[in-house]
Scaffold this active site. Structure first.
Site, PDB file in Angstrom:
ATOM      1  N   SER A 234       0.822  -1.218   0.000  1.00 38.07           N
ATOM      2  CA  SER A 234       0.000   0.000   0.000  1.00 38.07           C
ATOM      3  C   SER A 234       0.855   1.267   0.000  1.00 38.07           C
ATOM      4  CB  SER A 234      -0.913   0.015   1.228  1.00 38.07           C
ATOM      5  OG  SER A 234      -1.681  -1.164   1.281  1.00 38.07           O
TER       6      SER A 234
HETATM    7  N1  SAM Z   1      -0.272  -5.156   4.043  1.00 34.41           N
HETATM    8  C1  SAM Z   1       0.438  -5.465   2.828  1.00 34.41           C
HETATM    9  C2  SAM Z   1       1.842  -4.903   2.829  1.00 34.41           C
HETATM   10  O1  SAM Z   1       2.212  -4.206   3.770  1.00 34.41           O
HETATM   11  O2  SAM Z   1       2.563  -5.206   1.869  1.00 34.41           O
HETATM   12  C3  SAM Z   1      -0.302  -5.037   1.589  1.00 34.41           C
HETATM   13  C4  SAM Z   1      -1.419  -5.969   1.333  1.00 34.41           C
HETATM   14  S1  SAM Z   1      -2.136  -5.999  -0.251  1.00 34.41           S
HETATM   15  C5  SAM Z   1      -2.784  -4.393  -0.461  1.00 34.41           C
HETATM   16  C6  SAM Z   1      -3.546  -7.001   0.160  1.00 34.41           C
HETATM   17  C7  SAM Z   1      -3.184  -8.442   0.489  1.00 34.41           C
HETATM   18  O3  SAM Z   1      -4.361  -9.098   0.957  1.00 34.41           O
HETATM   19  C8  SAM Z   1      -2.689  -9.257  -0.704  1.00 34.41           C
HETATM   20  O4  SAM Z   1      -1.442  -9.796  -0.439  1.00 34.41           O
HETATM   21  C9  SAM Z   1      -3.756 -10.354  -0.853  1.00 34.41           C
HETATM   22  O5  SAM Z   1      -3.237 -11.591  -1.306  1.00 34.41           O
HETATM   23  C10 SAM Z   1      -4.272 -10.447   0.568  1.00 34.41           C
HETATM   24  N2  SAM Z   1      -5.603 -11.069   0.717  1.00 34.41           N
HETATM   25  C11 SAM Z   1      -6.703 -10.946  -0.058  1.00 34.41           C
HETATM   26  N3  SAM Z   1      -7.710 -11.669   0.458  1.00 34.41           N
HETATM   27  C12 SAM Z   1      -7.244 -12.234   1.588  1.00 34.41           C
HETATM   28  C13 SAM Z   1      -7.831 -13.103   2.562  1.00 34.41           C
HETATM   29  N4  SAM Z   1      -9.106 -13.512   2.495  1.00 34.41           N
HETATM   30  N5  SAM Z   1      -7.056 -13.516   3.587  1.00 34.41           N
HETATM   31  C14 SAM Z   1      -5.759 -13.113   3.694  1.00 34.41           C
HETATM   32  N6  SAM Z   1      -5.159 -12.304   2.797  1.00 34.41           N
HETATM   33  C15 SAM Z   1      -5.904 -11.861   1.766  1.00 34.41           C
END
Ligand code: SAM
Length: 218
Positions: free
Chosen positions: A64
């Site tokens: 993000s």
């Molecule tokens: N917090 C992260 C960072 O600091 O790099 C950025 C996260 S990215 C915007 C969103 C993440 O949510 C992705 O890696 C995606 O695979 C994960 N995601 C989506 N659905 C999910 C779920 N149901 N459970 C866990 N992770 C999930």
């Protein structure tokens, strides 16, 4: 960019993109100065690590925008020493920031390759109070519940009921809720047994997958 160049880019990021936009929590500003965001980004993009935007981290996912990481963290209103849950580990950067205040951070990632890479990133920086789990974060992580703070970094169509259930008394849940292409950042608080919600700003996150998320072809 050399190490000194990356450090001064990071300090400038905190001053111009974070503090100047109203983030004032001292430990958080310090954490964003200390944690090397470039370390969580693929090598070919590291020169862009301190720009004012999200960046790709592989598997179609993103780290993000720094300001959004800071805003979501500040909205959690951590006082220090809490147990926190993050949904969407991605690169591990947000967890690393949370680890500077929380006693324990449990973070859940849906995509196993990202979870493994995040774990490596955190280990290299010797961050030991973050526990990475692979699975559907929409279901929360009952083993360590309840949590004083829950932060979701993927967009949910509705607030997942199981996350609200795992929120401690006086706890705060921060998450983007809305459609596939645009959402509102929401803050949910459990106070005296009641839940209160407020909308903060419009945001645009990658979709949450799993039981409370969007289907793969949505
Ligand atoms: N917090 C992260 C960072 O600091 O790099 C950025 C996260 S990215 C915007 C969103 C993440 O949510 C992705 O890696 C995606 O695979 C994960 N995601 C989506 N659905 C999910 C779920 N149901 N459970 C866990 N992770 C999930």
């Amino acid at each position: 960019m050399d190490t000194e160049g990356l450090r001064s880019a990071r300090l400038e990021m905190v001053e111009i993109q974070i503090a100047a936009r109203g983030i004032h929590t001292a430990w958080l500003l310090q954490a964003m100065q200390d944690i090397p965001r470039h370390h969580f980004i693929p090598p070919d993009l590291q020169a862009h690590a301190y720009e004012d935007r999200p960046l790709p981290i592989g598997s179609g996912q993103t780290i993000s925008q720094p300001y959004i990481v800071a805003l979501m963290t500040e909205l959690l209103d951590l006082k220090g020493g809490e147990k926190v849950l993050e949904i969407g580990t991605g690169s591990g950067y947000q967890s690393a920031i949370l680890s500077c205040s929380a006693e324990q951070v449990h973070t859940i990632e849906f995509i196993p390759t990202l979870a493994k890479k995040a774990e490596e990133n955190l280990k290299t920086l010797d961050i030991r109070n973050v526990f990475v789990h692979i699975g559907d974060g929409g279901l929360g992580f009952l083993e360590a519940a309840p949590y004083k703070g829950i932060l979701v970094t993927a967009a949910a169509p509705v607030v997942p009921a199981m996350l609200l259930d795992q929120l401690a008394q006086g706890g705060t849940l921060v998450l983007p809720v809305g459609g596939m292409t645009g959402q509102y950042l929401q803050v949910w608080q459990r106070q005296l047994g009641e839940l209160h919600v407020r909308d903060i700003i419009p945001v645009s996150f990658v979709p949450l997958r799993g039981q409370y998320g969007w289907k793969e072809d949505a």
